[in-house]
Design an enzyme around this catalytic site. Sequence first.
Site, short mmCIF file in Angstrom:
data_model
loop_
_atom_site.label_atom_id
_atom_site.label_comp_id
_atom_site.label_asym_id
_atom_site.label_seq_id
_atom_site.Cartn_x
_atom_site.Cartn_y
_atom_site.Cartn_z
CE1 TYR A 106 -0.37 -3.09 0.80
CE2 TYR A 106 0.73 -1.49 2.20
CZ TYR A 106 -0.43 -2.00 1.65
OH TYR A 106 -1.63 -1.43 1.95
CG HIS A 121 -0.88 0.69 6.57
ND1 HIS A 121 -1.44 -0.55 6.81
CD2 HIS A 121 -1.12 0.96 5.25
CE1 HIS A 121 -1.99 -1.01 5.70
NE2 HIS A 121 -1.81 -0.11 4.74
CE1 TYR A 123 -7.82 2.27 -5.08
CE2 TYR A 123 -8.66 0.67 -3.49
CZ TYR A 123 -7.72 1.62 -3.88
OH TYR A 123 -6.67 1.89 -3.04
N GLY A 166 -6.45 7.02 1.23
CA GLY A 166 -6.61 5.58 1.08
C GLY A 166 -6.45 4.80 2.38
NE ARG A 208 -11.04 0.31 5.32
CZ ARG A 208 -11.90 -0.01 4.36
NH1 ARG A 208 -13.18 0.30 4.49
NH2 ARG A 208 -11.50 -0.64 3.27
#
Length: 289
Positions: free
Chosen positions: A25, A148, A199, A143, A181
Amino acid sequence: MTATADSVFLARSEGISAEGVRDQYADGKAAKVWEIFIGDKNSRTDNYKNFLVDLLRQKGCKRLLDVACGTGVDSIMLLEEGFELVSVDASDKMLKYALKERWNRRKEPAFDNWIIEEANWLTLYDDIQDHIKDGFDAVICLGNSFAHLMDSFGDQRGHKQAITNFQKCLKPGGVLLIDHRNYDNILETGSTPAKSLYYNTSHTADIKTSVLFYCGKPTLVSMDYLIEGNKLSSEFRLSYYPHELKRFTEMLLEIFGAQAKHKLYGDFKDMSLVQNPAFYIHLVERIRS
């Protein structure tokens, strides 16, 4: 000579850091879009919020370490539920939203006492040693954040180091809540569910999924997000290491010990209630001395 993924495959949007634990990010673009996409803590689905809060309370947890706090959505929700938080993230672009919220609500004792730090999972224990004290009741990494962290050497040593640091931050009997996931299903089908279980949002997301194999082994899953809604349209790419369930479970027990208590959930439910979840959530307890 070992080629990095980025030398053969565009793994992330331009401007995104590739040093250490990648800050995907870093250019600020994805962070801004992500903040708009997920909104505030009210966007958290009830089943996720209830699952997380109820589980932490059942385990008698009070003092928490959020190691992937991002914009602070989960940490804020947990502060409002009466938990004490130390929140860290590798991305300063994401953390600025959490820091802004802490400042705006500084007159509330819970927010005035909220500790926010930039930290690297590979050096986490040393980075926040002054805040660990006797150890946290729980470490949360949710999340799909842990994915990552890539496998730079091909033997998952970075993954093991990060989880070892999570474990060291826990008090004896403390718990790690970490998710990923269902990469087994993604690798089998080549697609990712676009609707997030985390969400409630008025924005729609389309996710185009690509899998990179190296020496016959899946090493990277890239997801191209298209987010639209409320006159917002943005595209960005995020990349993940495809953690397969069996190996991830083995790695947790390798670090926490074969006798450690481990329970698996799917989509915030008992595994007996879901057959092919979009997310797996692991709860593993640090063995008491």
